[in-house]
Design an enzyme around this catalytic site. Structure first.
Site, mmCIF file in Angstrom:
data_model
loop_
_atom_site.group_PDB
_atom_site.id
_atom_site.type_symbol
_atom_site.label_atom_id
_atom_site.label_comp_id
_atom_site.label_asym_id
_atom_site.label_seq_id
_atom_site.Cartn_x
_atom_site.Cartn_y
_atom_site.Cartn_z
ATOM 1 N N CYS A 281 36.358 8.097 -1.008
ATOM 2 C CA CYS A 281 37.573 7.474 -1.568
ATOM 3 C C CYS A 281 37.387 5.950 -1.554
ATOM 4 O O CYS A 281 36.974 5.383 -0.541
ATOM 5 C CB CYS A 281 38.814 7.853 -0.754
ATOM 6 S SG CYS A 281 39.124 9.620 -0.738
ATOM 7 N N CYS B 243 32.467 9.703 6.777
ATOM 8 C CA CYS B 243 33.012 10.655 5.821
ATOM 9 C C CYS B 243 32.167 10.603 4.556
ATOM 10 O O CYS B 243 31.603 9.561 4.228
ATOM 11 C CB CYS B 243 34.455 10.263 5.489
ATOM 12 S SG CYS B 243 35.303 11.433 4.395
ATOM 13 N N CYS C 200 39.164 3.560 1.189
ATOM 14 C CA CYS C 200 39.134 3.972 2.592
ATOM 15 C C CYS C 200 37.945 3.357 3.331
ATOM 16 O O CYS C 200 36.833 3.305 2.802
ATOM 17 C CB CYS C 200 39.066 5.494 2.655
ATOM 18 S SG CYS C 200 38.974 6.139 4.332
ATOM 19 N N CYS D 265 46.603 10.614 16.320
ATOM 20 C CA CYS D 265 45.837 10.848 15.096
ATOM 21 C C CYS D 265 44.375 10.935 15.524
ATOM 22 O O CYS D 265 43.845 9.987 16.101
ATOM 23 C CB CYS D 265 46.075 9.669 14.152
ATOM 24 S SG CYS D 265 45.049 9.719 12.676
ATOM 25 N N CYS E 145 42.220 3.294 9.153
ATOM 26 C CA CYS E 145 41.194 4.160 9.725
ATOM 27 C C CYS E 145 39.799 3.677 9.406
ATOM 28 O O CYS E 145 39.504 3.325 8.272
ATOM 29 C CB CYS E 145 41.330 5.562 9.156
ATOM 30 S SG CYS E 145 42.361 6.533 10.176
ATOM 31 N N GLU F 52 37.357 7.107 15.818
ATOM 32 C CA GLU F 52 38.597 6.426 16.173
ATOM 33 C C GLU F 52 39.724 7.422 16.382
ATOM 34 O O GLU F 52 39.786 8.453 15.711
ATOM 35 C CB GLU F 52 38.993 5.461 15.048
ATOM 36 C CG GLU F 52 38.011 4.335 14.924
ATOM 37 C CD GLU F 52 38.318 3.414 13.759
ATOM 38 O OE1 GLU F 52 39.464 3.420 13.267
ATOM 39 O OE2 GLU F 52 37.398 2.696 13.357
HETATM 40 N N1 SAH Z 1 40.162 13.083 4.657
HETATM 41 C C1 SAH Z 1 41.522 13.376 4.908
HETATM 42 C C2 SAH Z 1 42.127 12.721 6.135
HETATM 43 C C3 SAH Z 1 41.753 11.341 6.492
HETATM 44 S S1 SAH Z 1 42.606 9.917 5.979
HETATM 45 C C4 SAH Z 1 42.350 13.059 3.688
HETATM 46 O O1 SAH Z 1 41.824 12.521 2.740
HETATM 47 O O2 SAH Z 1 43.537 13.399 3.676
HETATM 48 C C5 SAH Z 1 44.330 10.111 6.214
HETATM 49 C C6 SAH Z 1 45.107 9.491 5.078
HETATM 50 O O3 SAH Z 1 44.960 8.067 5.022
HETATM 51 C C7 SAH Z 1 44.679 10.009 3.725
HETATM 52 O O4 SAH Z 1 45.810 10.248 2.934
HETATM 53 C C8 SAH Z 1 43.880 8.851 3.184
HETATM 54 O O5 SAH Z 1 43.764 8.905 1.794
HETATM 55 C C9 SAH Z 1 44.694 7.694 3.682
HETATM 56 N N2 SAH Z 1 43.998 6.401 3.661
HETATM 57 C C10 SAH Z 1 42.686 6.161 3.731
HETATM 58 N N3 SAH Z 1 42.457 4.837 3.660
HETATM 59 C C11 SAH Z 1 43.649 4.245 3.554
HETATM 60 C C12 SAH Z 1 44.068 2.894 3.445
HETATM 61 N N4 SAH Z 1 43.206 1.901 3.433
HETATM 62 N N5 SAH Z 1 45.394 2.659 3.382
HETATM 63 C C13 SAH Z 1 46.292 3.676 3.400
HETATM 64 N N6 SAH Z 1 45.959 4.951 3.496
HETATM 65 C C14 SAH Z 1 44.648 5.236 3.563
#
Ligand code: SAH
Length: 342
Positions: free
Chosen positions: A118, A114, A121, A107, A335, A94
């Protein structure tokens, strides 16, 4: 020739193209011309008008221009465009185009899926598919520019994937997009976001001190961070903070800490106070992100009141803080959601 698998020509820097062109028995200066055409977004070799037909045919036989196809696309009323791009092998990622007062931004993804896990996510729900090459990261920018017809002056590597889990692809991408003969994007117009892979933070500070760094923190202490971010089990909170301090000392650049505010998990006044005590007096900035709710995850976004209170506590302790503007809230903004909602 058919037995040779074609390579994606977007993966090569001008000097690498020079070697390829020389091998084909052509003059080296053709490499800059070809690199220039690629940055313009051409999708076939025959569009490279000043390249001799014989060389175009030779290239065509051995290489392809890996611009992905937009297999899904959503547009928001605020101008945000989200695309599901598919590469030649079927890999999907995406990318999101956003309009800000300071200009247009994209972005991009660094991996399909991944493996960081987390818990809030969407990108990580099915694990890692594969890492992208530098050329495939660049191709997202080229494809989005073509699709929107808009210039793109800022790139954030905050889409699917963990960029520091694909450091080779990431560094190649930065070199490709920064190259003068090509897209020529300033290093300060690039931001990379990591979940906190400490050895790579150190490497990045040395390799790309001008590129902006964002660190996904999402908690004020180890205990809470471990609950939502498995990476914290490997790289602990105090060590991460130490690496971030070293980063700011080495580069003189402030770090942005991302903090997704999750209802009942990390949005309390106590969390805000603890975070403030950690960051007081630092060259840093906190970006509060109201959680994007993800289907398949139980977390709820913190309400506006608790986000505002959280912000106030940080501010009153002298910590620079902004609440991320929610763009594209009328489309699948979080994302990894577009890929899953097929
Ligand atoms: N792996 C990297 C970049 C990808 S995600 C990282 O962890 O930074 C980019 C940002 O979006 C990260 O801060 C991630 O934690 C956050 N993110 C992921 N899922 C999310 C969600 N459902 N709501 C808000 N932020 C989210």
């Amino acid at each position: 020739m058919n037995s040779i698998e074609k390579q994606n020509i977007l993966n090569y820097l001008p000097e690498e193209l020079e070697a390829i062109i020389s091998e084909l028995g052509e003059k080296k200066f053709r490499a800059s011309q070809i690199f220039g055409w690629l940055a313009k977004g051409v999708s076939c070799f025959d569009d490279m008008k000043n390249i001799p037909a014989a060389l175009r045919a030779d290239l065509e036989e051995r290489y392809y221009i890996g611009i992905p196809e937009a297999v899904r696309r959503q547009e928001s009323k605020d101008g945000t465009v989200k695309c599901l791009f598919e590469f030649a092998d079927g890999t999907q990622v995406e990318s999101v185009f956003m309009k800000y007062e300071y200009g247009n931004s994209i972005c991009i993804s660094s991996q399909s899926g991944c493996r960081m896990g987390c818990t809030f996510c969407a990108s990580t729900l099915d694990g890692l598919d594969r890492s992208l090459t530098g050329g495939e990261m660049l191709a997202q920018v080229l494809a989005m520019r073509k699709l929107t017809g808009e210039d793109i002056g800022h790139v954030v590597v905050m889409g699917m994937g963990e960029p520091f889990d694909n450091y080779d692809g990431l560094s190649k991408f930065i070199r490709l997009i920064h190259e003068k003969k090509g897209y020529d994007l300033g290093l300060r117009n690039i931001t990379v976001s990591t979940c906190g892979l400490i050895p790579k933070i150190r490497e990045f500070a040395v390799d790309f001190p001008q590129v902006n760094l964002a660190v996904s923190l999402h908690a004020p202490n180890q205990k809470l961070r471990e609950q939502t971010m498995p990476v914290a089990g490997k790289y602990g909170y105090d060590d991460l903070m130490q690496a971030c301090r070293e980063y700011t000392e080495l580069t003189g650049r402030r770090i942005t800490f991302e903090y997704a505010v999750i209802d009942g998990v990390n949005d309390s006044a106590a969390c805000a106070k603890e975070l403030a005590s950690r960051l007081k007096g630092w060259l840093s900035h906190v970006n509060l992100i109201p959680l994007n709710e993800v289907r398949g995850r139980e977390y709820k976004t913190a309400n506006g009141k608790s986000v505002a209170a959280f912000k106030k506590i940080l501010e009153s302790n002298g910590v620079a803080v902004t609440v991320r503007r929610t763009l594209g809230s009328d489309i699948d903004a979080a994302c990894g959601q577009l890929r899953r909602n097929r």
